[in-house]
Write a protein that holds these residues in place. Structure first.
Motif, PDB file in Angstrom:
ATOM      1  N   TRP A   8      22.278  -7.153   8.415  1.00 46.27           N
ATOM      2  CA  TRP A   8      22.508  -6.048   7.469  1.00 46.27           C
ATOM      3  C   TRP A   8      21.558  -4.883   7.674  1.00 46.27           C
ATOM      4  O   TRP A   8      21.980  -3.740   7.780  1.00 46.27           O
ATOM      5  CB  TRP A   8      22.423  -6.567   6.025  1.00 46.27           C
ATOM      6  CG  TRP A   8      23.339  -7.737   5.851  1.00 46.27           C
ATOM      7  CD1 TRP A   8      23.007  -9.048   5.750  1.00 46.27           C
ATOM      8  CD2 TRP A   8      24.778  -7.689   5.882  1.00 46.27           C
ATOM      9  NE1 TRP A   8      24.126  -9.831   5.692  1.00 46.27           N
ATOM     10  CE2 TRP A   8      25.241  -9.028   5.760  1.00 46.27           C
ATOM     11  CE3 TRP A   8      25.724  -6.678   5.987  1.00 46.27           C
ATOM     12  CZ2 TRP A   8      26.586  -9.344   5.754  1.00 46.27           C
ATOM     13  CZ3 TRP A   8      27.077  -6.988   5.965  1.00 46.27           C
ATOM     14  CH2 TRP A   8      27.485  -8.309   5.850  1.00 46.27           C
ATOM     15  N   TRP A   9      20.254  -5.177   7.759  1.00 49.49           N
ATOM     16  CA  TRP A   9      19.281  -4.096   7.969  1.00 49.49           C
ATOM     17  C   TRP A   9      18.986  -3.883   9.448  1.00 49.49           C
ATOM     18  O   TRP A   9      18.311  -2.929   9.811  1.00 49.49           O
ATOM     19  CB  TRP A   9      17.968  -4.402   7.230  1.00 49.49           C
ATOM     20  CG  TRP A   9      18.096  -4.329   5.740  1.00 49.49           C
ATOM     21  CD1 TRP A   9      17.986  -5.362   4.868  1.00 49.49           C
ATOM     22  CD2 TRP A   9      18.357  -3.153   4.959  1.00 49.49           C
ATOM     23  NE1 TRP A   9      18.168  -4.907   3.581  1.00 49.49           N
ATOM     24  CE2 TRP A   9      18.404  -3.555   3.610  1.00 49.49           C
ATOM     25  CE3 TRP A   9      18.573  -1.810   5.252  1.00 49.49           C
ATOM     26  CZ2 TRP A   9      18.645  -2.666   2.554  1.00 49.49           C
ATOM     27  CZ3 TRP A   9      18.810  -0.921   4.211  1.00 49.49           C
ATOM     28  CH2 TRP A   9      18.854  -1.345   2.898  1.00 49.49           C
TER      29      TRP A   9
ATOM     30  N   TRP B  53      25.351   2.829   3.946  1.00 51.06           N
ATOM     31  CA  TRP B  53      24.805   1.608   4.569  1.00 51.06           C
ATOM     32  C   TRP B  53      23.773   0.943   3.659  1.00 51.06           C
ATOM     33  O   TRP B  53      23.784  -0.280   3.492  1.00 51.06           O
ATOM     34  CB  TRP B  53      24.209   2.000   5.927  1.00 51.06           C
ATOM     35  CG  TRP B  53      23.384   0.957   6.608  1.00 51.06           C
ATOM     36  CD1 TRP B  53      23.709  -0.346   6.815  1.00 51.06           C
ATOM     37  CD2 TRP B  53      22.079   1.146   7.182  1.00 51.06           C
ATOM     38  NE1 TRP B  53      22.688  -0.986   7.492  1.00 51.06           N
ATOM     39  CE2 TRP B  53      21.678  -0.095   7.737  1.00 51.06           C
ATOM     40  CE3 TRP B  53      21.219   2.226   7.306  1.00 51.06           C
ATOM     41  CZ2 TRP B  53      20.461  -0.278   8.392  1.00 51.06           C
ATOM     42  CZ3 TRP B  53      20.008   2.050   7.972  1.00 51.06           C
ATOM     43  CH2 TRP B  53      19.635   0.816   8.494  1.00 51.06           C
ATOM     44  N   TYR B  54      22.900   1.737   3.050  1.00 49.15           N
ATOM     45  CA  TYR B  54      21.882   1.159   2.162  1.00 49.15           C
ATOM     46  C   TYR B  54      22.546   0.305   1.076  1.00 49.15           C
ATOM     47  O   TYR B  54      22.120  -0.819   0.806  1.00 49.15           O
ATOM     48  CB  TYR B  54      21.055   2.239   1.457  1.00 49.15           C
ATOM     49  CG  TYR B  54      20.200   3.134   2.336  1.00 49.15           C
ATOM     50  CD1 TYR B  54      19.894   2.781   3.647  1.00 49.15           C
ATOM     51  CD2 TYR B  54      19.685   4.328   1.840  1.00 49.15           C
ATOM     52  CE1 TYR B  54      19.106   3.613   4.435  1.00 49.15           C
ATOM     53  CE2 TYR B  54      18.894   5.158   2.622  1.00 49.15           C
ATOM     54  CZ  TYR B  54      18.619   4.793   3.920  1.00 49.15           C
ATOM     55  OH  TYR B  54      17.838   5.617   4.697  1.00 49.15           O
TER      56      TYR B  54
ATOM     57  N   ALA C 124      25.749  -3.716  11.070  1.00 48.37           N
ATOM     58  CA  ALA C 124      26.461  -3.279   9.851  1.00 48.37           C
ATOM     59  C   ALA C 124      26.530  -1.758   9.781  1.00 48.37           C
ATOM     60  O   ALA C 124      27.561  -1.182   9.412  1.00 48.37           O
ATOM     61  CB  ALA C 124      25.760  -3.844   8.616  1.00 48.37           C
TER      62      ALA C 124
ATOM     63  N   TYR D 268      22.264  -8.415   1.917  1.00 49.84           N
ATOM     64  CA  TYR D 268      21.131  -8.996   2.652  1.00 49.84           C
ATOM     65  C   TYR D 268      20.670 -10.315   2.031  1.00 49.84           C
ATOM     66  O   TYR D 268      20.540 -10.437   0.823  1.00 49.84           O
ATOM     67  CB  TYR D 268      19.961  -8.013   2.690  1.00 49.84           C
ATOM     68  CG  TYR D 268      18.699  -8.644   3.236  1.00 49.84           C
ATOM     69  CD1 TYR D 268      18.589  -8.946   4.588  1.00 49.84           C
ATOM     70  CD2 TYR D 268      17.626  -8.966   2.396  1.00 49.84           C
ATOM     71  CE1 TYR D 268      17.444  -9.546   5.095  1.00 49.84           C
ATOM     72  CE2 TYR D 268      16.475  -9.567   2.898  1.00 49.84           C
ATOM     73  CZ  TYR D 268      16.400  -9.855   4.249  1.00 49.84           C
ATOM     74  OH  TYR D 268      15.278 -10.456   4.751  1.00 49.84           O
TER      75      TYR D 268
ATOM     76  N   ARG E 105      14.298  -2.525   7.126  1.00 44.21           N
ATOM     77  CA  ARG E 105      14.317  -3.143   5.792  1.00 44.21           C
ATOM     78  C   ARG E 105      13.049  -2.782   5.022  1.00 44.21           C
ATOM     79  O   ARG E 105      13.120  -2.365   3.865  1.00 44.21           O
ATOM     80  CB  ARG E 105      14.461  -4.667   5.944  1.00 44.21           C
ATOM     81  CG  ARG E 105      14.526  -5.428   4.637  1.00 44.21           C
ATOM     82  CD  ARG E 105      15.000  -6.858   4.865  1.00 44.21           C
ATOM     83  NE  ARG E 105      14.202  -7.572   5.835  1.00 44.21           N
ATOM     84  CZ  ARG E 105      13.010  -8.133   5.588  1.00 44.21           C
ATOM     85  NH1 ARG E 105      12.481  -8.041   4.379  1.00 44.21           N
ATOM     86  NH2 ARG E 105      12.352  -8.757   6.527  1.00 44.21           N
TER      87      ARG E 105
ATOM     88  N   ALA F 111      23.939  -2.878   2.538  1.00 41.33           N
ATOM     89  CA  ALA F 111      22.918  -3.825   3.010  1.00 41.33           C
ATOM     90  C   ALA F 111      22.180  -4.452   1.830  1.00 41.33           C
ATOM     91  O   ALA F 111      21.881  -5.645   1.845  1.00 41.33           O
ATOM     92  CB  ALA F 111      21.945  -3.115   3.944  1.00 41.33           C
TER      93      ALA F 111
END
Ligand code: HEM
Length: 582
Positions: free
Chosen positions: A312-313, A290-291, A242, A298, A319, A294
């Motif tokens: 995702w992470w 991105w954070y 991702a 997630y 994560r 995710a």
């Protein structure tokens, strides 16, 4: 007596070179200053030799002060002119590696380079923390805001699960331990093997996507090829798909950042390098985007079958850092994105160019190449494919490629590691490191220590590349990395008894130090080894590669940060091997 009265009584102005008195005063002042500097320098040189003459007679000494002509500026000019040359001078005395200290702008560095001291330093629990280095990197190189740096600067609790007895740092602010715990888990613990497997899958996919034909194709640069294939595969193995999908320029950008990394070192303010600052901010923004994404998407049920990764992470390590690091005071997305940028840099900073060099030497030496291919055939069997081989297993068993890997790091990794002792003086045998002081050690002088390494009586000089240096042949007493006189540790009996040549770094503890050492030793070392060995293996089994230049030039701009910066591209041509496995 004033300078003016002195001049009038003792010196005739006609003797001086200038017509007006101001210039003559300046001239005399200059001569006076020079004489003082010379006097001071002579004293320092004598004291330096005197200190080294007692080096082997007493224990617990402060390492001698390395003398410089200009006291306050110390080695700055020498470092600017020839950092590597300076590092070698300050690390040896009378042809042997030793320890010295030197000062720059009032800061003293204890440069420990003799093997016995390095081995003691690595084992000493008081020197286990790299928090000072961490603080410097986070604030200067990564630009972590001041409000978030407080916890890093205040943490004297150490990296271990139990805090140092003299520390009063609260558990949630033990950022040294928190960060170490996260990277140890992700890179040396349960995350290691899954990351390696994800790397392997990514590497094969990326190579397949390039669709290299059976006819030669010319490519402009071997390093860029490695960045786009090996670098991207490694980043994706840890940060996940991702991150790379959301930020399509991320891989290119992180290598651009790698190139500009040293320029942040002196801590120049934003207005002096606005473009670099805003480029780095842009990268930080990519992490923050991105954070958000995710967090929204997630779902634990999507964890990969390897038990570690997710779409995702990317990995459990990334994560978990979201909670553990942000649990400390004054940490937010901005500060976390800065340290994650540091981690992303650590993933690619040295391993990609090292992988490139490993492959460079394999493909440059046709005899070596065919022996590597032979070794791989023995691993996978005549009809097998490397796609079925776990990099973690290959990274343990591939004797010749492992020796190529170790020799690559010996030759190319020139890196400082830093140690400090916040609570007590540290006894290192011959030398002592006083409380609160900074110890440094540099892999380069150790990696080229003529007194230690086996060169087969000069046939394989340390400036060259000897693919078999790290192979012990039980039938050949002159084989192995260490020259006979320095061998102290016994080699594993069962390996010797097998009669077969084997890879070994046994006994090289204070001499082969590309990853630093002790508790703060690079946690990515196992993954790095697997990546380097596996990349060369896959290329050697799938492709023919002709690399144009025989030698490589470096810029010398990032000496001490790992692999040096290459001065230019490395053109090559590549084709799929006619007998290439799928
Ligand atoms: C050839 C490749 C590599 C070399 C030569 C290298 C070297 C080093 C060195 C010298 C240090 C400082 C150790 C100390 O302070 O004593 C370090 C730290 C670190 N490395 Fe590596 N490294 C490599 C690859 C990697 C990879 C592939 C990763 C991640 C996947 C990684 C992650 C880290 C991290 C996270 C730290 C900081 C550790 C801490 O918390 O103190 N490294 N590395």
């Amino acid at each position: 007596m004033t300078m003016s009265t002195f001049l009038h009584q003792h010196v005739s102005l006609d003797d001086l070179p200038f017509r007006d008195s101001t210039h003559n005063y300046l001239f005399l002042g200059g001569v006076g200053l020079l004489s003082l500097l010379l006097l001071n320098y002579t004293y320092l040189v004598l004291a330096y030799h005197r200190a080294h003459s007692k080096e082997n007679k007493t224990n617990g000494q402060l390492p001698p002060h390395y003398p410089f002509f200009l006291p306050f500026f110390g080695p700055l000019l020498q470092i600017w002119w020839d950092h590597g040359g300076f590092a070698h001078r300050v690390s040896s005395y009378a042809g042997k590696l030793t320890s010295n200290r030197f000062s720059v702008f009032g800061h003293t560095f204890y440069n420990f380079q003799d093997r016995e001291t390095i081995e003691k330093l690595f084992k000493h629990p008081a020197l286990s923390s790299s928090i000072n280095m961490y603080s410097y990197v986070n604030s200067y190189l990564l630009g972590t805001p001041n409000y978030a740096m407080g916890v890093y600067r205040a943490d004297d609790s150490g990296p271990f699960p139990h805090p140092h007895a003299k520390s009063s740092v609260l558990p949630h602010n033990r950022i040294d331990h928190i960060t170490h715990h996260s990277v140890f888990r992700g890179l040396t613990g349960p995350g290691l093997q899954p990351s390696g497997l994800r790397f392997a899958q990514n590497l094969h996919r990326r190579l397949d996507e390039l669709d290299i034909p059976e006819d030669w194709v010319h490519k402009p640069d071997f390093t860029t090829f490695f960045r786009e294939v090996v670098g991207a595969a490694a980043l994706e193995a840890i940060l996940g798909p991702a991150m790379l999908r959301l930020n399509p320029t991320f891989v290119k950008d992180i290598f651009k950042f790698d190139h500009m990394f040293p320029t942040f070192g002196p801590g120049l303010p934003r207005f002096m390098m606005p473009e670099s600052y805003s480029f780095r901010d842009g990268l930080v923004q990519q992490f923050k985007n991105w954070y958000k994404h995710a967090r929204k998407n997630y779902d634990a049920s999507q964890t990969f079958a390897d038990g570690d990764g997710d779409p995702w992470w990317g990995s459990t390590m990334m994560r978990l850092r979201q909670d553990s690091i942000k649990g400390a005071d004054n940490q937010d997305d901005e500060s976390l994105a800065r340290v994650d940028l540091g981690l992303a840099w650590a993933i690619i900073g040295n391993v990609v160019t090292s992988s490139m060099f490993s492959a460079f030497h394999v493909f440059k030496d046709k005899d070596l190449l065919s022996r590597v291919q032979q070794e791989l055939t023995e691993h996978v069997g005549p009809d097998g494919t490397l796609k079925d081989v776990d990099p973690h297993k290959l990274g343990k068993d591939a004797t010749l490629l492992l020796s190529v890997y170790a020799e690559t790091l010996r030759k190319y990794i020139k890196v400082y590691s830093v140690y400090s002792t916040p609570h007590e003086d540290v006894d290192l045998g011959k030398w002592v490191l006083p409380k609160g002081e900074l110890a440094i050690l540099n892999s380069d002088p150790c990696h080229r220590d003529e007194n230690f390494w086996n060169t087969r009586n000069g046939r394989h000089p340390l400036d060259g590349f000897w693919a078999e240096r790290f192979i012990v042949d039980p039938q050949d007493p002159d084989s192995g990395p260490i020259n006979r006189a320095c061998r102290q540790k016994a080699l594993p009996q069962e390996k010797l008894a097998s009669g077969k040549p084997f890879f070994s770094t046994e006994g090289c503890d204070g001499a082969w130090i590309p990853y630093g050492g002790g508790f703060s030793m690079c946690p990515g070392r196992f993954l790095a080894k697997n990546i380097i060995v596996y990349s060369s293996a896959v290329l050697a089994s799938k492709f023919d590669i002709d690399i144009e230049p025989d030698t490589i030039a470096f810029t010398k701009k990032r000496y001490g940060m790992g692999v040096e910066d290459l001065a230019g591209p490395i053109p090559f041509r590549i084709r799929k091997r006619a007998t290439s496995p799928k």
